[in-house]
Write an enzyme that holds these catalytic residues in place. Structure first.
Site, PDB file in Angstrom:
ATOM      1  CE  LYS A  67      -3.893   2.060   2.578  1.00  0.00           C
ATOM      2  NZ  LYS A  67      -4.824   1.897   3.716  1.00  0.00           N
ATOM      3  CB  SER A 142      -8.110   3.758   2.612  1.00  0.00           C
ATOM      4  OG  SER A 142      -7.288   3.173   3.613  1.00  0.00           O
ATOM      5  CB  SER A 166      -8.391   0.923   5.512  1.00  0.00           C
ATOM      6  OG  SER A 166      -9.107   2.120   5.375  1.00  0.00           O
TER       7      SER A 166
HETATM    8  N1  GLN Z   1     -13.249   4.429   6.267  1.00  0.00           N
HETATM    9  C1  GLN Z   1     -12.569   4.861   7.444  1.00  0.00           C
HETATM   10  C2  GLN Z   1     -12.136   6.308   7.296  1.00  0.00           C
HETATM   11  O1  GLN Z   1     -12.391   6.842   6.277  1.00  0.00           O
HETATM   12  C3  GLN Z   1     -11.414   3.955   7.748  1.00  0.00           C
HETATM   13  C4  GLN Z   1     -10.200   4.221   6.953  1.00  0.00           C
HETATM   14  C5  GLN Z   1      -9.033   3.361   7.340  1.00  0.00           C
HETATM   15  O2  GLN Z   1      -9.194   2.333   7.991  1.00  0.00           O
HETATM   16  N2  GLN Z   1      -7.852   3.828   6.991  1.00  0.00           N
HETATM   17  O3  GLN Z   1     -11.553   6.885   8.151  1.00  0.00           O
END
Ligand code: GLN
Length: 471
Positions: A67, A142, A166
């Site tokens: 990532k 994400s 994410s």
């Molecule tokens: N969807 C969540 C956010 O937007 C989690 C994102 C993540 O786990 N990095 O903060």
């Protein structure tokens, strides 16, 4: 090909690390134009590393996609942001050092929501990533690039990061396995911080066994991250096939209320039934503070983000605005030009909840509710070995749908964020498909949550879900 299978072939002399890389590069050239999971990949330098591979190591010769918020020496690390478009990492994250020490080759930089803020990978400032199971849909986020590539077989396995879901949510949407370790199980040194008290790095893989292999390699204490625990790392493969006979598995009644798409519910319930058939005892439990988890997270995560992202000032890292009037103007213009809308929204929200007039009403109250959420789990784990739930209330949505409705996005994190607030491990395992929302065979994941540092048990139950068809 899974890591397990490739390792067997490598040891039998049937393939070589270079051949694996060449074949992956071929897959990427053929397929990634449609999916858009990769931001970049550097075959030449990976081949140079492959030439030094030590096949006797547990991940010897295996390429792993990374990532784009995890630093790898000499590679870009854009975090999906224009701010860091031209940034090149001057060092390896601890997970990368550990992967290399286990023989793996970091190969490929995966698209993501900007600074990991989002659930769709639509907040990437750099490119669109599509779900390989249905190209009109999001891969989730994400870590959408990581999950999409593993599902599309353009990566064998990947690393993602999970602050509120994410890793698990894109794994669920793409039909692959995604594991968020306990807070402190894996070092965060070299992960670009979003919300430091919630972030964890973990594997996204095709199989539960592959997830165990990667977790084994990246777990353990790290003098460079004081939040990384000095706890012993068990053998995650040892009990993988022990099954679920005699285990007590909890179903939180708050997680199965309305709002779950019918096909998602059906797939999750059928996996639960199969675990019962395999000898698990299924009991109803209660996590009474669930309804406050989303609000708590969306105070704490932006608060931490607003602080973490203050380092992006146009001086030390990344984008620098031209022709500023003075230093303040330089900060303002660089941040105005470099950050996308969702990141700005989080910074504004975080700054607001931390500001002196509102600190007690929002930030410190959210900290208290966080403890209540943690206690919910502590109480639940007095009764059960693990907890089962959906990962996401609905399958992958269409690209563009709800993109102007951040609240809708935030609410869809309902099942994943509590694990981050409590610091416990969670895994998403494919458990079927659904035609909800006009879809056709869209993947559905079941989430398994275990007590802190209970990854071995988590993987054991996940393996039973994965093997249910062949039992
Ligand atoms: N969807 C969540 C956010 O937007 C989690 C994102 C993540 O786990 N990095 O903060």
């Amino acid at each position: 090909m899974t890591i397990t299978k490739l390792r067997r072939q490598l040891l039998a002399g049937e393939t070589t690390p270079a051949a694996i890389l060449e074949s992956l590069a071929g897959q990427i050239a053929a397929r990634d134009g449609q999916t858009g999971a990769y931001l970049t990949h550097d075959l030449e330098s990976a081949l140079a590393e492959a030439a030094q591979s030590d096949l006797s190591l547990p991940l010897g010769g295996i390429p792993i996609a990374i990532k784009d918020n995890i630093n790898v020496l000499g590679q870009p690390c854009t975090c999906g942001s224009k701010f860091l478009r031209n940034y090149v990492s001057p060092y390896d994250a601890s997970v990368i050092r550990k992967l290399r020490a286990a023989g793996a080759i970091p190969f490929g930089r995966m698209n993501m929501d900007e600074f990991a803020m989002g659930s769709a990978t639509e907040n990437s400032a750099l490119q669109v990533t599509r779900n390989p199971r249905d190209l009109s849909r999001i891969p989730g986020g994400s870590s959408g690039g990581s999950a999409a590539a593993v599902a599309d077989l353009t990566a064998i396995a990947a690393l993602g990061s999970d602050t509120g879901g994410s890793i698990r949510q894109p794994a669920s949407h793409c039909g692959v396995v995604g594991l968020k370790p306990s807070y402190g199980r894996v070092s965060r040194y070299g992960l670009v911080a979003f919300a430091s008290s919630l972030d964890q790095i973990g594997p996204i893989t095709q199989t539960v066994e592959d997830a165990a292999l990667i977790l084994q390699a990246i777990s353990g204490s790290d003098p460079l991250d004081s939040t990384c625990l000095d706890a012993p790392v068990p053998d995650f493969l040892a009990g993988l096939h022990d099954g679920v006979k005699g285990l007590k598995l909890g179903i939180p009644k708050e997680y199965f209320g309305h709002g779950i798409a019918p096909g998602v519910r059906k797939a999750v319930e059928s996996a639960i039934e199969s675990l019962a058939t395999q000898g698990a005892e299924i009991v109803e439990i209660s996590l009474p503070h669930t309804e406050h988890a989303v609000a708590t997270y969306y105070v704490l995560a932006p608060a931490e983000a607003s602080s973490n992202l203050s380092r992006f000032d146009g001086i030390r890292y990344g984008h620098r605005a031209s022709n500023p009037i003075d230093i303040l103007d330089l900060y303002k213009k660089s941040r105005e030009q470099g950050f996308g809308p969702e990141v700005k929204r989080r910074i504004i929200l975080g700054t607001y909840v931390l500001s002196s007039g509102y600190y007690d009403a929002y930030y410190s109250r959210a900290q208290k509710v966080r403890i209540l959420v943690q206690r919910d789990f502590e109480n639940a784990f007095k009764q059960v070995d693990a907890i089962l739930s959906p990962v996401s209330p609905s399958p992958a949505r269409k690209i563009g749908q709800f993109s102007d409705d951040p609240l809708h996005e935030y609410l869809s994190d309902i099942f994943t964020i509590a694990a981050n607030l409590a610091g416990i491990p969670g895994i998403s395992v494919p458990c079927g498909t659904t035609d909800d929302d006009g879809g056709n065979n869209l993947p559905v994941g079941i989430q398994i949550l275990a007590p802190r540092l209970g990854e071995a048990k988590l993987l054991q139950i996940a393996k039973a879900v994965e093997s249910r068809d062949v039992i």
